[in-house]
Structures are given as structure tokens and as C-alpha cells.
Write a protein that holds these residues in place. Sequence first.
Motif, mmCIF file in Angstrom:
data_model
loop_
_atom_site.group_PDB
_atom_site.id
_atom_site.type_symbol
_atom_site.label_atom_id
_atom_site.label_comp_id
_atom_site.label_asym_id
_atom_site.label_seq_id
_atom_site.Cartn_x
_atom_site.Cartn_y
_atom_site.Cartn_z
ATOM 1 N N VAL A 253 84.600 30.787 38.369
ATOM 2 C CA VAL A 253 83.781 31.878 37.817
ATOM 3 C C VAL A 253 84.658 33.137 37.789
ATOM 4 O O VAL A 253 85.410 33.392 38.734
ATOM 5 N N ASP A 254 84.564 33.870 36.719
ATOM 6 C CA ASP A 254 85.348 35.102 36.593
ATOM 7 C C ASP A 254 84.648 36.195 37.402
ATOM 8 O O ASP A 254 83.764 36.888 36.899
ATOM 9 N N ARG B 68 75.527 27.509 33.217
ATOM 10 C CA ARG B 68 76.683 27.772 34.089
ATOM 11 C C ARG B 68 76.949 29.265 34.152
ATOM 12 O O ARG B 68 76.980 29.941 33.118
ATOM 13 N N VAL B 69 77.106 29.775 35.347
ATOM 14 C CA VAL B 69 77.500 31.179 35.493
ATOM 15 C C VAL B 69 78.986 31.270 35.184
ATOM 16 O O VAL B 69 79.796 30.552 35.764
ATOM 17 N N ARG B 70 79.316 32.128 34.233
ATOM 18 C CA ARG B 70 80.708 32.270 33.799
ATOM 19 C C ARG B 70 81.368 33.494 34.415
ATOM 20 O O ARG B 70 82.560 33.501 34.639
ATOM 21 N N GLN B 71 80.564 34.530 34.630
ATOM 22 C CA GLN B 71 81.144 35.817 34.970
ATOM 23 C C GLN B 71 80.219 36.567 35.921
ATOM 24 O O GLN B 71 78.991 36.499 35.772
ATOM 25 N N THR C 40 78.007 27.279 45.266
ATOM 26 C CA THR C 40 78.612 26.445 44.225
ATOM 27 C C THR C 40 79.204 25.149 44.760
ATOM 28 O O THR C 40 79.683 24.331 43.982
ATOM 29 N N THR D 98 75.948 34.169 31.939
ATOM 30 C CA THR D 98 75.971 32.704 31.934
ATOM 31 C C THR D 98 76.363 32.188 30.555
ATOM 32 O O THR D 98 76.353 32.931 29.570
ATOM 33 N N VAL E 164 74.048 31.009 42.693
ATOM 34 C CA VAL E 164 74.746 30.113 41.767
ATOM 35 C C VAL E 164 74.815 28.728 42.400
ATOM 36 O O VAL E 164 75.489 28.528 43.408
#
Length: 887
Positions: free
Chosen positions: A415-416, A133-136, A165, A150, A37
Motif C-alpha cells: 500500500v502506498d 483493495r486499499v491502494r493508498q 493486512t 481504494t 484494512v
Amino acid sequence: MEYPITQDAGLEARDDRLVTDSARTDRPTPDVDVVVVGAGIAGLYLAYRLSRAGHRLRVFEAGDDLGGTWYWNRYPGARVDVPSIDYMYSFDPNWQRDWQWSEKYATQPEILRYLNHIADKHDLRRHITFSTRVRQAGWDDGASLWRVRTDGGDDVSARFVVMATGCLSMPKQAEVDGLESFTGEVYFTSRWPHDPVDFTGKRVAVIGTGSSGVQSIPVIAEEAREVVVFQRTPTFSIPARNGQVSPERLALFAANEADYRSAARMSPGGIPMERSITPTFSVSEAERQQRYERAWGIGELFEAINVYADVLSNPAANHEFAEFFRNKIRAIVDDPQTASDLCPTDYPVATKRPCLDTNYYATYNLPHVRLVNVRKHPIRQITETGIDTAHEAFTFDAIVFATGFDAVTGAITAVDITGRDDAALKDKWADGPQTYLGLTTAGFPNLFLITGPGSPSVLSNMAVSIEQHVDWVLDCLGHLRAHGFAAIEPTATAEAGWTQHVNDCADITLFPAANSWYMGANVPGKPRVFLPYPAGVDFYRATCDEVVARDYLGFKLSGPEGSMCNDGLVRRLQPDVEMILIQMAAMNLPTLDSMPVDEARAFYAQMSTTRPPGPDVGEIVDGVLPGATGDLAYRLYRPPTPGPHAIVVFFHGGGWVVGDAVSDDPLCRDLCVRSDAIVISADYRHAPEHRFPAAVDDAMAAVRWVADNAEALGGMPGRLAVCGWSAGGNLAAVVSRLTRDAGGPHIVGQVLLTPPTDGDLTRASYVENADGYGLTTALAQWCYDHYIDPADRRDPRFAPLCAGDLSGLPPAIVVTAEFDPLRDEGKAYAAALDAASVPVEHVRARGHTHQSLTMVDVALSGAPVRARIANALRGFFLPTRTPETAA
Ligand SMILES: Cc1cc2nc3c(=O)[nH]c(=O)nc-3n(C[C@H](O)[C@H](O)[C@H](O)COP(=O)(O)OP(=O)(O)OC[C@H]3O[C@@H](n4cnc5c(N)ncnc54)[C@H](O)[C@@H]3O)c2cc1C
């Protein structure tokens, strides 16, 4: 199944001996081996190493292009603050063939060009998905892989996730009302537009005077009609003295680049530099000023902070250096009020990263530039046309926010991330991040953090720290695969130990004294925890290497064929104690027990001439007192406060063989000042000339004489305690019992600092700590043999632990040190006192050695223990403990 670690040759296996996952396991094959990421310096290097090692990877980058920090921060004046040739990759040794730095400190566009050049040269773009964007990221324990989602709809499974990151990539929210109503232009330094911004003829506000503010303000002022800077916290800044790349440095490269890079890796900050070992006040005032001037003139951040060894640990040293800066600011800035507002006064210098600037302070002499101190004139709100403070309304065409970042943890917790049992990383870190080595975190297998919290990161040249982390991760992946492991995760023990160690390191510095972003203090609600690892890139790297060399100490490695865990703590000594031991080992000094007694005494005395003197006391008086058979020297330390004072009779350490009334001088001064009591260090006869019980007889004589003469000595009759270190601690314990049995003098308390109490060499601490921690078991034995016959060693005048009845003894504080051969007998004595209903406080000095607690102003981590001793003394001296009331 747990199987033991074996020292097979395969432990050395590297990336080029890969065994694929599918060949080793029957688990689902993930879409890729590794998701990375971020595509800044870290992400690009990961792409290079992972692809070369044959790993299947995907890199996701939220930005539309690569470069990370240098993609986003395009504000005017943006530059590096470490020299360009240090702030670059070292994996590309022939870089000079196709790249040249044009300046000592490259600008943002040039660094971005460099990163693009590297990406193109090594064909790295093909691995990166931009604008995504990586969300999770969730760990699927059954499948032993990560599921990554993402904002672009990607749903990718991966064996490993690496968070590259960035420490400074999550901009902090603007903390001011009304921004949406402003009709002019708004800019954030961390999200600067790609098209040029023209401030010509405009009225511009700049909010924030951290690094980005300091760099951009002079450049904005060159164009703008009017610049108003809104400052909450002033910054220490040094002139960068930018220019050509230094020919000397280039010559060093030409001579041997590999050596140069290696020196950087083994330096405190990631730039070749010797760690300063000179304490500030060990040299004259003139020399200090000369060195400060050099630090100011050289234009290099790390060199400046390194000016003296104790700038970041000694408040007085720091204050003097800070005052030097403030004088420079006052000399540059014409308007006295502006100069005063620009002078930082409420945090120690270098506890926030100082800036390197070009004309920053001088910019405030320009007629169209003005400083508003928002501590005095708080911003009330942003209006349609400008900014209202409590006292004035300003009109602007543009507002620039240079307000910093949610540093180090912000981009990770955005990020989750969920680990085992769906536990959220954000929850785990709610009270502050916990990591092992700043690289991994328990409960989140196969997750790596590049320059994560608990690693040197933002305190270092980050190019070097990033490469070190990426190299470590790649070696780790190679190791796992070569040994058939699918997962790696730190143990809770190792993680707690590392978190403690990072805090221990921070606690002996002045860093926690600042409300800095290093402490998370710039973000409302963020826990106040020191985020980076402050002991240096060199120590840190050695630790990471040691963890690997000790079969991944503190990690659990698991796979289809079983698991392996060599659990434990990698750093157990206090950091300053460890450094002292390393320095002592490097000096290769002879041991006392290898010398004849006379030589040992001379050597011991010689060693004490090089230590810091300890704090100033009110008065020092040298005298003689009548010992059991003749005069004995004493030294009296009187507190600076008005008397009369309580009195502590102190017995020095030295194994009954070496030392004298002044050999524990710094410790006595420290005790005197902290406890506000007179300390009388009384000598006693030494072995082997005067064997047991000569020292005991002299100690008793000294206590009697002091009690009889308390008033004449400036003391308060009846307020008498005894204290001793090592052999002196033994004497203090023995005297406490003998005076009880003799019916006086009355002793109100006893302080026993790492005392021998029965000399039983079979105790575990003599075995565990036999060597390597200063006092060795062999040296302890040498002392016992000189002092006392084996047949007498159960005599309670040598072994207070062997006394039948300990009841009615004075209250005690017993201090034992974790890495001391004598630890267990001190511990046993504390327990025996407690069993005999003697009030006793047992202080276990974690990470300390037999000597380290006495090393005033050297082993700073000993100070809290000495504060507890002083506190105990003050308690002993309370009127409720004196004979009148005791009776
Ligand atoms: C203005 C400025 C000047 C600096 N100067 C220096 C210096 O002189 N010396 C020094 O040592 N350090 C300096 N630094 C620190 C700098 O951040 C590092 O040196 C280095 O650039 C960090 O590289 P990185 O790859 O770790 O992180 P970054 O460069 O921050 O890259 C991280 C990338 O990850 C991306 N990202 C984050 N979250 C996600 C997500 N969820 N999904 C997808 N992508 C994501 C971001 O968009 C970003 O592009 C500076 C920092 C700033 C802000």
C-alpha cells in the motif's frame, strides 16, 4: 505547547467513556474514525471491538469474502498448526454453545466456517466492503487525519488507519521463467480456486516444500497419477497426530476457560505451556533421546521446540535435536538418496517454522511420488508441456506453486502509505522495518500495524497475538479520546531503542543463521532483517502493558489542547540479562551483605555449582604458588592447541571478600579458549581477615612467580598479561602500575573487566544502578568496608585512578557495563589511561550488568564482549608488543 503528564484518574479511562472528536476539536470531522484494512481474524476482531466501542469504521477487504488466510489458502490439506481450540477468539466465552471443533487441527474449510459463524453471530459483515483493495493512505497533517483511497474509487478520510493486512497474505512471485507458456493447469496454494480441483489420473508438479507444500503433497498424491516435488530447501516436520480434540484440553476448558486463556496470553508462544529451563546437555544422553521421542510423539509444534531451553541458542544442542529429526526421516523414507535430500542440513532446526504433517515423509515411499532436489538439478524453465531441469524434461498436466509469501512486511508496503511530510513508508523501511513495539512507526501518526514487524506475530499462535494487538489499540484509542488527544506517534528514540532490542533478542538466537522468510531471505532484494519479536508472547505483552502504565512511554500524544510525551526506552537491558534478573528476583535470594562473611562465602560457592561449566580446555592443572606470606592456590587452564602459549594471570572477582582461584572457572575457560593463551587464576588473601594491601601483595607475588616460571608452565617468556574481573580487575590495574614502577616483570597488556578504580560512591552510576542489577551499591560498600579503611582509599594500590602518573602503563582494554554501580569509575580510568597516552580500548557493554559478562553460556549476549577481550589479548601478545621489541 508541551504539558507534563499528570497521574490523573482519567488515565484509566476506557472505551465506554467516549468523547466525540467534534466535541473536542474544531478540525474537520473525518468520514469515519477508523479505517481497517483487511478482514481476516484481525480485521474481524477490530470490527467487533471498534463497533462495540462506538467508533465509526470501515473495513476494506481485497477478497470477495472474509477470512483472510483461511479465505485464500484453500489448497488440499490446509490446516492449522496449533490446536484449534487455541487458535480461536477468546472474546466469545460461550463459544461451546454454538460451536464445536471436529478435530485437534481443524481444516481450512472448518476454520473459514468458524470465522463466518463469528461474523454472523456478532453482525460484523455490515462494516466490511469486499472486493476492494486499499491502494493508498496519506496522512494529512493539517487536518490531522488519513486520506485512504481504494481501487474501487473510495476516498475516505479517517482519524486512524489500522493495517490488519496479515503477515502471510502477500504471495511471493514465482521465480521461474516460462510459466506463461505452460498449457496445463497452474495453481498457487495461496490463491486456490473455490471450486474443487480434481487431480485424479493427472501428472502433477509441486514446487516448494514449506508448510503449504508439506500439507498438500500427501493429499495431492492420494489422487494424482504421478507427483513430482521440486524442492530447494528441505523442511523439518513433525507428525501432527491429528484426531479428536484432546479430552484433557476440553476438561481444562470446562474447569476454567478464563484461566486457560490467561495462561495462553502469558506463555512464550500463545499456547499454555511452561518455558523450558533445562539446558540440553544438563541431562544424560538417554534422557535427551527420551524427551526428543516425546516431542516427536506428542504432535505439537511449540512443545517440540520447547523440548530444551537452549535449542534455539546453543548450536550443539540444536545440532543434536536436528540429528534426531534427520534420523527419523532416514527411518521413514525407504530410498536413501531421497531420504538424504529430505534431510535439512544447512540451517538450524526451528529457525524456520517447522511443519506439522500427516504422512509427509512416507508419501515419498509411494511409487508414483518422486523428489527432485533443485539444488542439484536446477529448474531451467517451464515449458509448454512441463518443467525442464538442467538434466531432465518433465511432462505435467498441472503445476502447483507452494512458494510462500513476502512475509510480515509485504502486504503493508504494497500500500502506498505516506506519513508526515509525504514521507513514504516503503522508503523508510528500505533497509528493513523500523517500528515501536511492532505496532506503530515514527512519522506515521495514528497508523497501527496488527502483528507488525517487531512483534511476536509469526513466531506465536497468531490468534492470541492478534487479540493482544487489537485490545492494545482499542485501549489506546479510548485513552486518546478520554484525554482529548487526537494523535499518537512513537518517538524516534523509542523506535530506535525497540528496533535495537528486537535485534538484540534475535542476535542471541540461531534465527539469523537461516535463510528464512523470518529474515526476509526468501524474497530477492528484501533486506535481511529478523522480522518478528523472538523473546516470547509473555515478555512482549508485559512490555506493551508497561509502556501504557508508564504514561505511553516513547509516544507523543497530541491534540488541540497540547501534547504530552514521556520519551524513553522501554527495554534497555540485554534480553537475556533481563530474564536472568527476573529469575533471580523470583528466587528471592538473600544478599551477600546481609550475611556474616563465612556464610556469604559458602553461599557464593554454592551458587557457582549450578552454572554451566564453560567450554572444554586442553588441560586444567591445580597447584600452589608462593604468595606474599604463604602458599596460594592457583588453577591453570591450558588451550587445546600445541604450546608454548602466552600467559594471562587472572584475578577473580568477589569484592576482595569472597571467591577463590576456581570461582570464575567458566570465564577462565572461555578466555583460555578464545585467546589461545594459558590462563592462570591465582588466588589472593581475602578481607576482612587480611585487609588492604594483603591482596595487592599476593597479586604481585603471583605475577612474579608466573613470570619466573613461565617456561616451566608451558608459557612463552615475556608474553605475560594480567586480567581481572571486578575486585580482580582492580588488582590487575594495580599490579600493572606496580610492575611498571618496579621495573618488571614486563606486562604486555591489562584486561580490566568492570573494575573498581577509586571506590567513589558518589559517582552517578552508584546512584542510578544502586539496586536491581545484581551488584548493589550497598554490597559494593560492604566490600570496600571489609577490605580497606576509609583513610586509605586514595592510596593508588587501592585506587589506581588516584595514581599521579599513568604514563607508560601496559596497553589496556577496559570493559564497563551500563547497569553497574562501578561503571563510571571504570569509564574514568579508561579516560585517564587515554589521557596518559596509554593505548586503551574502552568497551561499553550496552545493556549489561556487573556480573552478566562473566556468565558464560547463560548470558549469551556477553559473548561478543568476551570475544573482544580475547582479541585484545591476542593483540597484546603480538611480537611487536613483547619486551624485546618494546625495548
Ligand atoms: C496456509 C497458512 C496456514 C497458517 N496456519 C497458522 C496456524 O496454524 N497458526 C497460526 O498462528 N498462524 C497460522 N497462519 C498465519 C495466519 O496468517 C494467521 O494465523 C492469521 O490468519 C492472520 O490473520 P490476519 O487477519 O492478521 O491476516 P490475514 O488472515 O492474512 O488477513 C489479511 C487480509 O487482508 C487483506 N488485505 C491485504 N492487503 C489489503 C489491502 N491493501 N486492501 C484490502 N485488503 C487487504 C487480505 O486480502 C487478507 O484477506 C497460517 C498462514 C497460512 C498462510
